[in-house]
Scaffold this active site. Structure first.
Site, mmCIF file in Angstrom:
data_model
loop_
_atom_site.group_PDB
_atom_site.id
_atom_site.type_symbol
_atom_site.label_atom_id
_atom_site.label_comp_id
_atom_site.label_asym_id
_atom_site.label_seq_id
_atom_site.Cartn_x
_atom_site.Cartn_y
_atom_site.Cartn_z
ATOM 1 N NE ARG A 177 -14.633 50.921 34.392
ATOM 2 C CZ ARG A 177 -15.751 50.080 33.861
ATOM 3 N NH1 ARG A 177 -16.843 50.551 33.696
ATOM 4 N NH2 ARG A 177 -15.335 48.889 33.230
ATOM 5 C CB SER A 250 -7.971 49.384 34.727
ATOM 6 O OG SER A 250 -7.930 47.934 34.517
ATOM 7 C CD GLU A 346 -10.759 52.797 35.208
ATOM 8 O OE1 GLU A 346 -11.045 52.404 36.404
ATOM 9 O OE2 GLU A 346 -10.750 51.987 34.104
#
Length: 353
Positions: A177, A250, A346
């Site tokens: 990520r 998420s 995130e």
């Protein structure tokens, strides 16, 4: 860093005229946000004008689909939304298709086009919200596949340098990520297009039990279409539709820990959900950690945790950035106190100024 400059195209510079814009519909969390200066980038010839315009503002905020951002109530700066269109097959060889998509293309729509045309390899990434241009920034991933696994190259506009730059995987510095772009000054780069190397022959990636069950219900060898359908079914069952309930997917990364830390946690929490990684570390299921701390379905002010997926923070109606971030901080505190693990958000949190 070695990057190749793309030769300049001889074309007129398209003008940009900033206008005020309500951004509530431009972010999937549905947060009330206002941009006094907003432009839409619909063709590459507008990028030189963006470079000329950006220095007049305190900051440049580059938006894609708004699915991975937390926007403040008002943005003191210039907001540029990337809407560049186009998908094309640019090459093929014995072991791969090379497909290019412009940065403004909807990610799921692009994956669907690939599956429809037999350009297989992205089906595990179906239904991830956002645009193609945002995908490499986050190095999106799901069900055993990351964008980096299928990446060929990209073309990005250097806003300060006023030039197009070609970047390969080494220059993008992909990690979990993460990428080169997440460590640059906000607004320094605008991705114009991304090219993908999709493997031939295709092999399914079925590392997750849920996916194995859904993709092979009839007992036959799974096809890319079957994997695509399975991923879509799983995501629709577990995750809320942003058009119905505001969310950014998420909200936290799954934390990575070394083998010793994982073993110590297993001794205290036998039900710990973790996944081994190629480098010997383990990825802990952040949703499980949050759920075990009792947050699933709870609400704090106008922000809440989804009742079916603890990784997803939702806008219960009228939430602003500070509501979402207060909830995130409370969850982080509880998880860290119980497990000694710090959860990282995130989404990109855009400053007001």
């Amino acid at each position: 860093m070695s990057m190749s400059t793309v030769p300049a195209r001889i074309e007129p510079v398209a003008p940009l005229a900033p206008q005020a814009q309500d951004l509530r519909c431009f972010n999937t969390l549905g947060l009330a946000s206002h941009a006094p200066a907003f432009v839409a980038l619909t063709e590459p010839s507008q990028l030189p004008a963006l470079s000329a315009l950006a220095p007049r503002f305190r900051q440049l905020v580059v938006l894609g689909g708004g699915s991975n951002v937390v926007l403040p109530a008002s943005i003191d700066g210039l907001v540029a939304q990337v809407r560049l269109p186009g998908v094309r097959l640019v090459g093929q060889c014995a072991d791969a298709w090379v497909v290019e998509a412009a940065a403004g293309e909807n990610w799921h729509g692009f994956v669907t086009v690939c599956v429809d045309n037999g350009w297989d390899g992205l089906e595990n990434l179906a239904l991830i919200p956002g645009t193609v241009g945002a995908a490499p920034v986050q190095n999106i991933g799901a069900y055993g596949v990351e964008l980096a696994d299928r990446f060929h190259s990209l073309t990005a506009w250097d806003v300060k340098g006023g030039r197009w730059v070609e970047m390969g995987a080494a220059e993008c510095r992909f990690a979990y990520r993460d990428s080169f772009f997440k460590h640059q000054e906000p607004g320094a780069w605008v991705i114009g297009s991304v090219r993908f190397a999709l493997p031939r022959p295709w092999q399914p990636v079925l590392d997750y039990p849920d996916l194995q069950r859904h993709a092979a219900l009839d007992g036959a060898a799974p096809t890319a279409r079957a994997v695509y359908d399975a991923v879509c079914a799983i995501r629709r069952a577990k995750l809320p539709d942003p058009a119905v309930v505001g969310n950014a997917g998420s909200f936290f990364k799954n934390p990575l820990v070394d083998a010793g830390t994982r073993q110590a946690l297993l001794g205290r929490f036998p039900g710990l959900v973790s996944y081994p990684q190629p480098d010997g570390r383990y990825k802990l299921a952040a949703g499980w950690l949050i759920d075990q701390c009792g947050w699933k379905g709870r609400q704090l002010g106008a922000a809440g945790v989804h009742d079916r997926q603890a990784l997803v923070l939702v806008n219960r109606g009228g939430a602003q950035a500070h509501d979402i971030m207060a909830l995130a901080a409370a969850i982080q505190g509880d998880v860290e106190r119980r497990y000694g693990v710090r959860l990282e958000p995130e989404p990109v949190v855009v400053p007001a100024r």
